[in-house]
Design an enzyme around this catalytic site. Structure first.
Site, PDB file in Angstrom:
ATOM      1  N   HIS B 117       0.778  -1.034  -0.017  1.00 33.00           N
ATOM      2  CA  HIS B 117       0.209  -0.126   0.524  1.00 33.00           C
ATOM      3  C   HIS B 117       0.565   1.392  -0.108  1.00 33.00           C
ATOM      4  O   HIS B 117       0.145   2.218  -0.798  1.00 33.00           O
ATOM      5  CB  HIS B 117      -0.831   0.196   0.938  1.00 33.00           C
ATOM      6  CG  HIS B 117      -1.835   1.165   1.402  1.00 33.00           C
ATOM      7  ND1 HIS B 117      -3.318   1.330   1.314  1.00 33.00           N
ATOM      8  CD2 HIS B 117      -1.271   2.039   2.183  1.00 33.00           C
ATOM      9  CE1 HIS B 117      -4.063   2.270   1.309  1.00 33.00           C
ATOM     10  NE2 HIS B 117      -2.623   3.007   2.177  1.00 33.00           N
ATOM     11  N   GLU B 118       2.057   1.162   0.355  1.00 33.02           N
ATOM     12  CA  GLU B 118       2.740   2.704   0.907  1.00 33.02           C
ATOM     13  C   GLU B 118       3.132   2.411  -0.144  1.00 33.02           C
ATOM     14  O   GLU B 118       4.173   4.230  -0.977  1.00 33.02           O
ATOM     15  CB  GLU B 118       3.735   2.350   2.222  1.00 33.02           C
ATOM     16  CG  GLU B 118       2.892   2.348   3.715  1.00 33.02           C
ATOM     17  CD  GLU B 118       2.155   2.753   3.720  1.00 33.02           C
ATOM     18  OE1 GLU B 118       2.250   4.220   3.353  1.00 33.02           O
ATOM     19  OE2 GLU B 118       1.021   3.074   4.924  1.00 33.02           O
ATOM     20  N   HIS B 121       1.874   4.993  -2.787  1.00 36.25           N
ATOM     21  CA  HIS B 121       2.297   6.199  -2.556  1.00 36.25           C
ATOM     22  C   HIS B 121       3.122   6.901  -2.798  1.00 36.25           C
ATOM     23  O   HIS B 121       3.476   7.571  -3.663  1.00 36.25           O
ATOM     24  CB  HIS B 121       2.086   6.373  -1.312  1.00 36.25           C
ATOM     25  CG  HIS B 121       0.404   6.121  -0.489  1.00 36.25           C
ATOM     26  ND1 HIS B 121      -0.747   6.919  -0.692  1.00 36.25           N
ATOM     27  CD2 HIS B 121      -0.013   5.680   0.602  1.00 36.25           C
ATOM     28  CE1 HIS B 121      -1.555   6.626  -0.071  1.00 36.25           C
ATOM     29  NE2 HIS B 121      -1.246   5.882   0.597  1.00 36.25           N
ATOM     30  N   HIS B 127      -5.560   7.843  -2.357  1.00 40.19           N
ATOM     31  CA  HIS B 127      -5.990   6.592  -1.605  1.00 40.19           C
ATOM     32  C   HIS B 127      -7.550   6.223  -2.254  1.00 40.19           C
ATOM     33  O   HIS B 127      -8.335   7.434  -2.861  1.00 40.19           O
ATOM     34  CB  HIS B 127      -6.610   7.420  -0.088  1.00 40.19           C
ATOM     35  CG  HIS B 127      -5.877   7.122   0.962  1.00 40.19           C
ATOM     36  ND1 HIS B 127      -5.585   7.574   2.138  1.00 40.19           N
ATOM     37  CD2 HIS B 127      -4.300   6.335   1.360  1.00 40.19           C
ATOM     38  CE1 HIS B 127      -4.658   7.157   2.643  1.00 40.19           C
ATOM     39  NE2 HIS B 127      -3.870   5.994   2.377  1.00 40.19           N
TER      40      HIS B 127
END
Lengths: 83, 371
Positions: B117-118, B121, B127
């Protein structure tokens, strides 16, 4: 003493939500005192959060909203300034 | 994607692991990080090279509380990690809250899932509001070996970097009997989902399905896209409700309705319209039980009961699977046949009598299929 405030208490929910919305939705300080004409900034931020997370948009701290707020999550802010 | 940020302007990126969490072996951390990058490099032309000295594009560290970026961590739970959008300096860096318990399994927070997930980014994704997406802000455990990057994330990252170009373009149309296609005759075959459809049994697996038309016929194998072009691959759950002549197929937080043999035009729909809470991100299995006249949805070790007549979820759910289905804790696929429920978990298939409320037989996974 309990490690966390008990869930389901309206006062605790409101405090928790305020902190959550400050952290992730750029809610400004002293929202309770800054009420002017129109909707409360806290209500607007709750709606913004509910819309973003695909929840039913009520502007209220209903059980589903509180449940999502209590879930572990990424710390990247969902709105506001990017530094 | 982040407003005004078009991602990295290069395809070859470097990363460096600055320190380690004591919660896991260093080799486990290395592997989780490597796999998390692979999630993104599998679907884009991006490459990730680890460096051990100097400054990398993506600097990875574990830290607690205040850690010099104006975004202090908050102790156990709450915020787990954060990462910065692509740019020089702190841009792209990923920080993991050392006050969490990190793990390569499910007891604690799975580092691979959070890192994947990170790194989204770090590569320029914001998101997602799709609850089944990896980039949805809240943590949801998925078995790493079963992880597949959801469509929303694939679309997002490919909008920035394009799709990965395959080494060789196929010169002939894809066929279900390509060498990479799983065979039902393998003794260890598992299925993504199983359902009946107008008397036939359909076994979904990756991008194909097997169709057992009758007990005596040879099984047919087809690409899902050939039969149902609007249905996604990797269906996760499916069930038939004969009274409406419908099959519902589930993937992530969406489901598709097959009415007769056609996917309805208003598909896909949201599973939350069925009454699931937002904490549910996918359904493992589903089955309609004639005996109780209920549809059961299985999610991890819980199940929900759905009333097809009222078209609403029964109150008092979820409950533990084992409470209603003794002998079973997790169910990955299910279907009903001749008054029995058949449950699949790993390499096991259980015949369950809903009337007697007990497992009556243990079967091979591929027992229904004539190869």
């Amino acid at each position: 003493f309990p490690a966390e405030p008990p869930r389901g208490n309206e006062e605790n929910d409101a405090k928790f939500a305020e902190e959550y919305l400050k952290r992730y939705y750029n809610l400004q300080n002293n929202v309770r005192q800054s009420r002017k004409k129109g909707e409360n900034p806290l209500t607007l931020k709750i709606k913004e959060m509910q819309q973003f997370l695909g929840l039913k948009v009520t502007g209220k701290l209903d059980s589903e909203t509180m449940e999502v707020m209590h879930q572990p999550r990424c710390g990247f802010v969902d709105a506001g300034e990017f530094n | 994607i982040f407003p005004g940020n078009k991602g990295w302007n290069k395809k070859e990126l470097t990363y460096r692991i600055l320190n380690y969490t004591p919660d896991m072996l260093q080799s486990e951390v290395d592997y989780a990080i490597q796999r998390a990058f692979k999630v993104w490099s599998d679907v884009t032309p991006l490459t990730f090279t680890r460096i051990y000295s100097g400054v990398s594009d993506i600097e990875i560290s574990f830290a607690a509380q205040v850690h010099n970026d104006y975004y202090p961590f908050d102790g156990p739970h709450g915020t787990l990690a954060h990462a910065f959008a692509p740019s020089s300096g702190i841009g792209g860096d990923a920080h993991f809250d050392e006050d969490e318990t990190w793990t390569s399994g499910s007891n604690g927070y799975n580092l691979f899932i959070v890192a994947a997930h990170e790194f989204g980014h770090s590569l320029g994704l914001f998101h997602s509001s799709d609850p089944s997406a990896l980039m949805y802000p809240t943590y949801h455990f998925t078995e790493p070996s079963e992880f597949r990057l959801p469509e929303d994330d694939v679309n997002g990252i490919q909008s920035l970097y394009g799709a990965r170009t395959a080494p060789e373009e196929p010169t002939v149309p894809e066929k279900p009997n390509d060498p990479s296609t799983p065979s039902t005759c393998l003794p260890n075959i598992t299925f993504d989902a199983v359902t009946t459809l107008r008397g036939e049994i359909i076994f979904f697996k990756e991008k194909t399905f097997w169709r057992q038309i009758s007990q005596n016929s040879e099984v047919e194998q087809h690409l899902i896209s050939t039969f149902w072009p609007t249905l996604p691959n990797h269906i996760q759950a499916a069930y038939e409700f004969q009274d409406r002549d419908q099959v519902l197929a589930f993937k992530g937080a969406k489901y598709w309705v097959i009415s007769g043999y056609e996917v309805t035009e208003d598909s896909p729909k949201s599973i939350y319209d069925l009454g699931f809470p937002r904490t549910v991100r996918k359904v493992d299995a589903a089955v309609y039980d004639d005996n109780s006249r209920k549809t059961y949805f299985f999610v991890n070790d819980n199940y929900w009961s759905y009333d097809e007549q009222k078209q609403s979820m029964d109150s008092g759910f979820p409950k533990k699977i084992v409470d209603r289905f003794p002998g079973l804790t997790k169910i990955r696929a299910a279907f009903q046949k001749d008054g029995f429920l058949y449950f699949f978990d790993g390499h096991h298939q259980y015949e369950f009598s809903s009337a007697k409320r007990r497992v009556t037989r243990l079967l091979k996974n591929n027992s229904w299929i004539k190869c």
